[in-house]
Design a protein around this motif. Structure first.
Motif, PDB file in Angstrom:
ATOM      1  N   TYR A 166       0.853  -1.184   0.000  1.00  0.00           N
ATOM      2  CA  TYR A 166       0.000   0.000   0.000  1.00  0.00           C
ATOM      3  C   TYR A 166       0.891   1.236   0.000  1.00  0.00           C
ATOM      4  O   TYR A 166       1.705   1.433   0.921  1.00  0.00           O
ATOM      5  CB  TYR A 166      -0.937  -0.007   1.204  1.00  0.00           C
ATOM      6  N   ALA A 167       0.759   2.063  -1.055  1.00  0.00           N
ATOM      7  CA  ALA A 167       1.633   3.229  -1.208  1.00  0.00           C
ATOM      8  C   ALA A 167       0.984   4.243  -2.140  1.00  0.00           C
ATOM      9  O   ALA A 167       0.129   3.899  -2.962  1.00  0.00           O
ATOM     10  CB  ALA A 167       2.993   2.795  -1.764  1.00  0.00           C
ATOM     11  N   ASP A 168       1.410   5.505  -2.000  1.00  0.00           N
ATOM     12  CA  ASP A 168       0.908   6.567  -2.881  1.00  0.00           C
ATOM     13  C   ASP A 168       1.816   6.784  -4.083  1.00  0.00           C
ATOM     14  O   ASP A 168       1.477   7.524  -5.004  1.00  0.00           O
ATOM     15  CB  ASP A 168       0.777   7.877  -2.093  1.00  0.00           C
ATOM     16  N   ARG A 169       2.978   6.164  -4.047  1.00  0.00           N
ATOM     17  CA  ARG A 169       3.911   6.241  -5.175  1.00  0.00           C
ATOM     18  C   ARG A 169       4.801   5.009  -5.137  1.00  0.00           C
ATOM     19  O   ARG A 169       4.827   4.279  -4.143  1.00  0.00           O
ATOM     20  CB  ARG A 169       4.779   7.505  -5.068  1.00  0.00           C
ATOM     21  N   ILE A 170       5.512   4.770  -6.205  1.00  0.00           N
ATOM     22  CA  ILE A 170       6.461   3.651  -6.223  1.00  0.00           C
ATOM     23  C   ILE A 170       7.852   4.210  -5.955  1.00  0.00           C
ATOM     24  O   ILE A 170       8.428   4.915  -6.792  1.00  0.00           O
ATOM     25  CB  ILE A 170       6.425   2.898  -7.571  1.00  0.00           C
ATOM     26  N   SER A 171       8.367   3.932  -4.772  1.00  0.00           N
ATOM     27  CA  SER A 171       9.708   4.398  -4.411  1.00  0.00           C
ATOM     28  C   SER A 171      10.763   3.584  -5.148  1.00  0.00           C
ATOM     29  O   SER A 171      10.474   2.535  -5.731  1.00  0.00           O
ATOM     30  CB  SER A 171       9.918   4.267  -2.901  1.00  0.00           C
ATOM     31  N   LYS A 172      11.996   4.080  -5.112  1.00  0.00           N
ATOM     32  CA  LYS A 172      13.104   3.366  -5.757  1.00  0.00           C
ATOM     33  C   LYS A 172      13.263   1.974  -5.135  1.00  0.00           C
ATOM     34  O   LYS A 172      13.473   0.988  -5.845  1.00  0.00           O
ATOM     35  CB  LYS A 172      14.399   4.164  -5.603  1.00  0.00           C
ATOM     36  N   ALA A 173      13.169   1.905  -3.796  1.00  0.00           N
ATOM     37  CA  ALA A 173      13.318   0.616  -3.101  1.00  0.00           C
ATOM     38  C   ALA A 173      12.202  -0.344  -3.508  1.00  0.00           C
ATOM     39  O   ALA A 173      12.439  -1.535  -3.728  1.00  0.00           O
ATOM     40  CB  ALA A 173      13.308   0.828  -1.590  1.00  0.00           C
ATOM     41  N   MET A 174      10.975   0.176  -3.620  1.00  0.00           N
ATOM     42  CA  MET A 174       9.850  -0.662  -4.051  1.00  0.00           C
ATOM     43  C   MET A 174      10.095  -1.202  -5.459  1.00  0.00           C
ATOM     44  O   MET A 174       9.879  -2.391  -5.728  1.00  0.00           O
ATOM     45  CB  MET A 174       8.549   0.140  -4.031  1.00  0.00           C
TER      46      MET A 174
END
Length: 669
Positions: free
Chosen positions: A563-571
């Motif tokens: 669950y996230a509002d954006r895709i981070s680099k780590a994700m």
């Protein structure tokens, strides 16, 4: 020396390739190699085959006691005829000696030593000195000062049947080796004398060594059960190693002179600086310790003088467990992305604490040399090392990077001295990873939970904070869903109950913070939920995400929702790596006609039988007098030690609690 590997299974999937590649690397004397193995790929089985192939002693380092116990159990099952030992910190409670100048507060060292774990430590070092087919599973305590192997071995007393010994000289040897005389009650590290018989309870043993003399001649050597006092066997010789790893031999008494010289030098320094209190303090404390060493060969805190006692140079490396190994041993660092930082961080913290003790006259400067290894010293003592992890850290990648770039690269791991172990023998795929928006996430989570419960599957949910986990647990519970929260304050036995109930279905959902990454083996879990997946930091970096995703890799329906509002680099890195591994396994399954199957692991509650035993004990206690109860307590203590010997620490803990209860009631009587 021969390691005899016993298993009904044969290497499968990527295991044969990894075993061969890493074995050849060790034969070619490659110092550092990687085993990049995904969850459920059988990394322990691979390590075992490498040890058997090379036929060399091995050290496996784990980052916590629980994981070390689990690994030790697995290696004992695979190598039942070889010496597999367990070496961890022997403190149940440990408060190190310290001084806090801002509060003028001196904190004396306070420690509660677990005698059973101490016995296992002695058993480990004894095995290394007497055998070659040895595997030691250790925590990072293996880098702490332990004494010098040569002195420990030299101090061993050989008692042989048919030989003559001067009784007084033999007893002095036992005292010099830190054995304490007690003619009433024996326990490890003690001895007693009755007529022509000397009973010795070795520091590594469960049984008593009885030496029977006829005059000065050793007439008979027997092994005696400590409770029943029955004969368990007879020997032609006993080798009695010291009761402590810190040994002061007679020919090393000159160390006391060196300590006196350092004391006078430090006193002069304090007096020159006008530090009269510090000068008086260090003189009084050190002179007391020296008197104890001169009289009985030992003192409280003797490890602080280890540099002089082992005749080491200033700032030189202390003797540690690694020094007990022969030159050709192999080291495996399990979960290296966690264990390596632990090893590298121990030294600085220790030196900072000891510097205050030295500056204010509580310890001599040489006390700073009673320390863990710094990382450079650790590297020098470990000649051939294999780092084992699903997510290797920066250090492991740096030391295993190939000097010349390979001509073809199928994955980034081809650039390293690395064996990838992605294929699982079960055919299980890495889980499907979905990213969903945080808006309406709680309702979405409840919907997913109910879907899984209908299929009798389990769910793990990981949050960023303890408070959020507690609140979420309360909310889910209000929906009539069986849910529990597991955190660091939950007692060991209660934690075992929670995990057991999750597996049996009494609990459907388990919520936690950082406890859901390495080490949880729950094949019933088909869904892992990660909240705040885009909040980059330690708990949401690429390694943590990959490890958490791996918790769903033991079920054929494994799914992970981020669950996230954006895709981070780590994700992004974690998602792409999971996809890559999944595709490799899918191709292998298709080529070999393998249908993925969930791992089936026996569900057993080790406390069930223990509870029955406790009930039997309670029944026995009815009508017993105090003397009979004491006899029963001794037998229970023996059972507790046997459970600990078999690494059944939860069973041992239950028995320990019952023994405490019985002793308290017996005292009141």
């Amino acid at each position: 020396m021969t390691f005899k590997l016993e298993s009904s299974l044969n290497p499968a999937g990527d295991q044969p390739f990894a075993i061969e590649k890493l074995s050849q690397g060790l034969i070619a004397n490659k110092k550092n190699q990687l085993l990049m193995g995904v969850t459920g790929s059988g990394k322990t089985f691979t390590m075992a085959h490498i040890i058997a192939n090379l036929n060399r002693p091995a050290l496996i380092i784990a980052h916590n006691k629980t994981l070390a116990a689990q690994l030790c159990n697995e290696f004992k099952e695979i190598f039942p005829k070889n010496s597999v030992e367990y070496f961890i910190s022997y403190y149940d409670y440990y408060q190190p000696e310290a001084y806090i100048p801002s509060r003028d507060a001196y904190i004396e060292k306070e420690a509660q030593i677990n005698e059973e774990i101490e016995r296992l430590r002695h058993k480990a070092t004894r095995s290394l000195l007497l055998r070659e087919d040895v595997i030691i599973v250790a925590s990072v305590s293996c880098i702490y000062g332990l004494g010098v192997p040569e002195e420990y071995a030299k101090a061993a007393i050989m008692i042989e049947k048919g030989k003559s010994y001067k009784r007084r000289h033999l007893l002095r040897q036992l005292e010099a080796n830190q054995y304490t005389r007690n003619d009433i009650e024996l326990k490890p590290g003690y001895y007693r004398v009755k007529g022509d018989t000397i009973d010795i309870f070795p520091s590594w043993e469960e049984n008593i060594y009885r030496c029977e003399f006829f005059g000065d001649e050793c007439d008979r050597l027997r092994i005696i059960h400590p409770i029943k006092m029955t004969t368990l066997g007879e020997e032609d010789q006993f080798v009695i190693f010291p009761a402590t790893h810190y040994v002061v031999n007679e020919d090393k008494r000159f160390a006391i002179g060196k300590i006196r010289n350092e004391l006078e030098e430090q006193v002069r320094y304090f007096e020159k600086e006008g530090k009269v209190v510090e000068a008086q303090r260090i003189r009084q404390r050190t002179n007391y310790d020296l008197e104890m060493m001169e009289e009985v060969g030992y003192c409280k805190g003797i490890e602080n003088y280890s540099r002089h006692l082992s005749n080491r140079e200033k700032e030189s490396a202390p003797g540690v467990l690694l020094d007990f190994f022969p030159d050709d041993f192999i080291t495996f660092i399990d979960e290296s992305h966690v264990t390596v930082p632990q090893i590298s961080g121990m030294y600085k913290g220790d030196q900072s604490r000891k510097q205050s003790l030295v500056d204010y006259g509580f310890r001599l400067p040489s006390a700073k040399d009673n320390r863990p290894l710094n990382f450079g010293e650790f590297e020098n003592k470990v000649d051939r090392c294999i780092y084992v992890s699903a997510t290797p850290g920066e250090y492991e990648c740096e030391v295993t990077l190939k000097k010349s770039a390979p001509s073809t690269v199928n994955s980034k791991w081809d650039r390293y001295e690395c064996a990838e172990q992605i294929i699982r023998p079960t055919g299980l795929l890495d889980p499907i990873v979905e990213v969903r928006e945080t808006e309406g996430q709680i309702d979405d989570i409840l919907h997913e939970i109910k879907r899984r419960i209908k299929k009798k599957e389990r769910i793990l949910i990981t949050t960023l904070t303890k408070l959020m986990a507690e609140d979420l647990c309360d909310f889910i519970q209000a929906q009539d869903i069986a849910v529990r929260y597991m955190h660091s304050e939950v007692k060991t036995l209660e934690r075992i109950d929670i995990l057991h109930h999750l597996r049996t279905g009494k609990i459907d959902v388990l919520v936690g913070v950082n406890l859901l990454r390495e080490g949880l083996d729950l094949p019933e879990v088909s869904l892992v939920v990660i909240l705040d997946a885009d909040k980059e930091g330690f708990l949401r970096n690429e390694r943590s995400l990959i490890q958490t995703i791996g918790r769903a890799a033991r079920h054929k329906e494994g799914t992970v929702i981020l669950y996230a509002d954006r895709i981070s680099k780590a994700m992004d890195v974690a998602i792409q790596e999971t996809k890559r591994r999944r595709l490799i396994q899918e191709a292998y399954n298709k080529k070999n006609g393998i249908e993925p199957r969930s791992i089936i692991k026996k569900i057993s509650d080790i406390r069930d039988e223990t509870r029955k035993e406790i009930k039997k004990i309670d029944e026995k206690l009815e009508g017993m007098n105090a003397k009979s109860e004491l006899t029963l307590i001794k037998e229970l203590e023996r059972q507790m030690q046997e459970a600990a010997e078999n690494l059944e620490f939860e069973v041992a803990a239950v028995l320990r609690d019952k023994i405490k209860e019985m002793k308290s009631q017996n005292t009141r009587k």
